[in-house]
Design a protein around this motif. Structure first.
Motif, mmCIF file in Angstrom:
data_model
loop_
_atom_site.group_PDB
_atom_site.id
_atom_site.type_symbol
_atom_site.label_atom_id
_atom_site.label_comp_id
_atom_site.label_asym_id
_atom_site.label_seq_id
_atom_site.Cartn_x
_atom_site.Cartn_y
_atom_site.Cartn_z
ATOM 1 N N ILE A 57 7.777 -3.623 -10.695
ATOM 2 C CA ILE A 57 6.344 -3.880 -10.493
ATOM 3 C C ILE A 57 6.116 -5.341 -10.121
ATOM 4 O O ILE A 57 5.354 -5.638 -9.190
ATOM 5 C CB ILE A 57 5.541 -3.496 -11.757
ATOM 6 C CG1 ILE A 57 5.511 -1.972 -11.893
ATOM 7 C CG2 ILE A 57 4.121 -4.066 -11.699
ATOM 8 C CD1 ILE A 57 4.956 -1.469 -13.218
ATOM 9 N N PHE B 285 6.571 -0.503 -6.203
ATOM 10 C CA PHE B 285 5.979 0.512 -7.067
ATOM 11 C C PHE B 285 6.760 1.817 -7.042
ATOM 12 O O PHE B 285 6.830 2.520 -8.046
ATOM 13 C CB PHE B 285 4.507 0.707 -6.723
ATOM 14 C CG PHE B 285 3.715 -0.548 -6.937
ATOM 15 C CD1 PHE B 285 3.436 -0.998 -8.214
ATOM 16 C CD2 PHE B 285 3.289 -1.314 -5.866
ATOM 17 C CE1 PHE B 285 2.736 -2.172 -8.436
ATOM 18 C CE2 PHE B 285 2.591 -2.489 -6.072
ATOM 19 C CZ PHE B 285 2.313 -2.927 -7.363
ATOM 20 N N SER C 69 -0.648 3.717 -7.205
ATOM 21 C CA SER C 69 -0.016 4.099 -5.938
ATOM 22 C C SER C 69 -0.791 5.215 -5.237
ATOM 23 O O SER C 69 -0.293 5.808 -4.293
ATOM 24 C CB SER C 69 1.432 4.545 -6.187
ATOM 25 O OG SER C 69 2.178 3.498 -6.754
ATOM 26 N N THR D 235 1.085 3.702 -13.083
ATOM 27 C CA THR D 235 1.767 3.340 -11.843
ATOM 28 C C THR D 235 1.466 4.351 -10.742
ATOM 29 O O THR D 235 1.222 3.969 -9.589
ATOM 30 C CB THR D 235 3.289 3.200 -12.079
ATOM 31 O OG1 THR D 235 3.491 2.255 -13.138
ATOM 32 C CG2 THR D 235 3.998 2.704 -10.821
#
Length: 174
Positions: A14, A19, A50, A46
């Motif tokens: 990260i 990602f 994304s 996450t």
């Protein structure tokens, strides 16, 4: 064995703006500890960042299922569910304006789940305006302005709806 090493690698990814790599490391951590609610929560965040909303919701729901007493997990799940509803409403409004009623229902549900979802207020105002209900459109976007006073788009929409509302009412009601 535990997933802490993989979690550390996920954070390193990260920090490096990787990602996809972070997702892989979180998934490896979950493979090590499938019932670790925190790992599912972190993976959900996450995925959400994304723009992989379906997967984000899946892991947020799993985290909440594993630790239902954790208010942060529940809140995160509600915010993601609200985002899903906003996306569904957006599709309804894009298809054609006669889907405004369904979109209004979805957006009200989204706001109930996440009262800070500015996008939901703006879209709800748009749906009311499609029905030429400018008073409710104005009230709705003013709620967004109240929540976020410097939100330029919300202020612009409020001005437009107020003008249209006053035009609809005629000069004697102004």
């Amino acid at each position: 064995m535990n997933g802490e090493n993989q979690i550390q690698k996920a954070y390193e990814s990260i920090l490096g703006h990787d990602f996809e790599g972070a997702i892989e490391w979180f998934e490896k951590a979950i493979a090590e500890e499938p019932n670790n609610a925190v790992y599912h929560h972190k993976l959900s965040i996450t995925f959400a960042r994304s723009n992989k909303l379906t997967k984000a919701v899946e892991h947020a729901a799993r985290a909440n299922e594993l630790d239902p007493a954790n208010e942060a997990f529940l809140f995160h799940l509600q915010v993601l569910n609200a985002r899903e509803l906003v996306e569904q409403a957006s599709r309804q409004l894009t298809i054609q304006s006669d889907h405004a009623e369904r979109a209004i229902f979805l957006l009200k549900e989204a706001i109930a789940l996440d009262p800070l979802a500015i996008e939901a207020y703006l879209m709800l105002g748009e749906a009311f305006a499609m029905r030429k209900d400018y008073a409710r459109a104005y009230q709705t976007v003013m709620e967004a302005v109240r929540l976020e006073p410097h939100h330029e788009l919300a202020k612009q929409h409020a001005t437009i709806y107020k003008i249209k509302m006053n035009t609809e009412l005629g000069p004697r009601h102004r």
